[in-house]
Design an enzyme around this catalytic site. Structure first.
Site, short mmCIF file in Angstrom:
data_model
loop_
_atom_site.label_atom_id
_atom_site.label_comp_id
_atom_site.label_asym_id
_atom_site.label_seq_id
_atom_site.Cartn_x
_atom_site.Cartn_y
_atom_site.Cartn_z
N PRO A 1 0.79 -1.23 0.00
CA PRO A 1 0.00 0.00 0.00
C PRO A 1 0.83 1.28 0.00
O PRO A 1 1.85 1.37 0.68
CB PRO A 1 -0.83 -0.10 1.29
CG PRO A 1 -0.12 -1.09 2.14
CD PRO A 1 0.53 -2.06 1.18
N ASN A 2 0.35 2.22 -0.78
CA ASN A 2 0.89 3.58 -0.88
C ASN A 2 2.19 3.68 -1.69
O ASN A 2 2.64 4.79 -1.96
CB ASN A 2 1.09 4.22 0.51
CG ASN A 2 -0.21 4.27 1.28
OD1 ASN A 2 -1.20 4.78 0.76
ND2 ASN A 2 -0.25 3.71 2.47
N ASN B 1 8.04 -5.67 -0.82
CA ASN B 1 7.91 -4.54 0.11
C ASN B 1 6.42 -4.44 0.43
O ASN B 1 5.65 -3.86 -0.33
CB ASN B 1 8.42 -3.24 -0.51
CG ASN B 1 8.39 -2.09 0.49
OD1 ASN B 1 7.82 -2.22 1.58
ND2 ASN B 1 8.99 -0.97 0.14
N ALA C 1 3.15 -0.90 4.87
CA ALA C 1 2.58 -0.90 6.22
C ALA C 1 2.09 -2.28 6.65
O ALA C 1 2.11 -2.60 7.84
CB ALA C 1 1.44 0.11 6.29
N GLU D 1 12.67 -9.56 1.67
CA GLU D 1 11.87 -8.41 2.11
C GLU D 1 12.71 -7.15 1.97
O GLU D 1 13.89 -7.15 2.34
CB GLU D 1 11.48 -8.62 3.58
CG GLU D 1 10.74 -7.43 4.19
CD GLU D 1 10.34 -7.69 5.65
OE1 GLU D 1 10.18 -8.86 6.05
OE2 GLU D 1 10.19 -6.70 6.39
N HIS E 1 12.79 -2.69 2.35
CA HIS E 1 12.18 -1.42 2.73
C HIS E 1 13.07 -0.29 2.24
O HIS E 1 14.31 -0.39 2.31
CB HIS E 1 11.99 -1.32 4.25
CG HIS E 1 11.06 -2.37 4.74
ND1 HIS E 1 9.70 -2.30 4.55
CD2 HIS E 1 11.30 -3.55 5.35
CE1 HIS E 1 9.14 -3.39 5.04
NE2 HIS E 1 10.08 -4.17 5.53
#
Ligand code: DQA
Length: 142
Positions: free
Chosen positions: A10-11, A72, A75, A96, A98
């Protein structure tokens, strides 16, 4: 040709406009184009969704025949038992990533429900985090 997929949560569709001081000013489209042009001997797919269940369905869909997943979950990293379970359930290795250093941010960002089920985690290198993940797959013989 070996197949990797970048899955963004998301985002992350707002990259380039969202908090550029934290996430940089490059758009997702521009970034992906650069990466695809650089690694022409690997198929690099991309999927982005703001919806948890869609991310889980995509992980299930690619999780038995792709060579690697770069995830990624944004949230949802810090909240989603379901995405963690999906990563645990599949055969394809997951790295993973970020963009920001989540450990230098709020406490709630220090927990990942996904990390225990991944090959490894790359945190805090800006968009370069994705590229380091690609290189880790290459170094491991992709
Ligand atoms: C993020 C970090 C998360 O805590 C945050 O919710 C995001 C982006 C990152 O790439 O830095 O949306 O996953």
């Amino acid at each position: 040709m070996k197949k990797l997929i970048i899955i963004n949560g998301p985002n992350l569709n707002l990259l380039g406009t969202r908090e550029p001081d934290v996430y940089g000013s490059l758009t997702l489209v521009d970034f992906l184009e650069t990466i695809k042009n650089k690694y022409t001997n690997i198929e690099i797919d991309h999927f982005q969704s703001n919806i948890e269940g869609e991310l889980i369905s995509k992980i299930q869909e690619v999780g038995f025949d792709f060579d690697g997943i770069i995830l990624n979950a944004a949230a949802y990293t810090h909240t989603s038992v379901g995405i963690g379970d999906a990563v645990r359930a599949i055969a394809t290795p997951v790295v993973e990533v970020h963009i920001s250093n989540t450990f230098a941010r709020e406490d709630f960002r220090h927990q990942s429900f996904i990390a225990p089920h991944t090959k490894g985690v790359i945190v805090g290198f800006g968009l370069q985090s994705y590229e380091l993940a690609i290189q880790s797959f290459i170094n491991d013989g992709l």
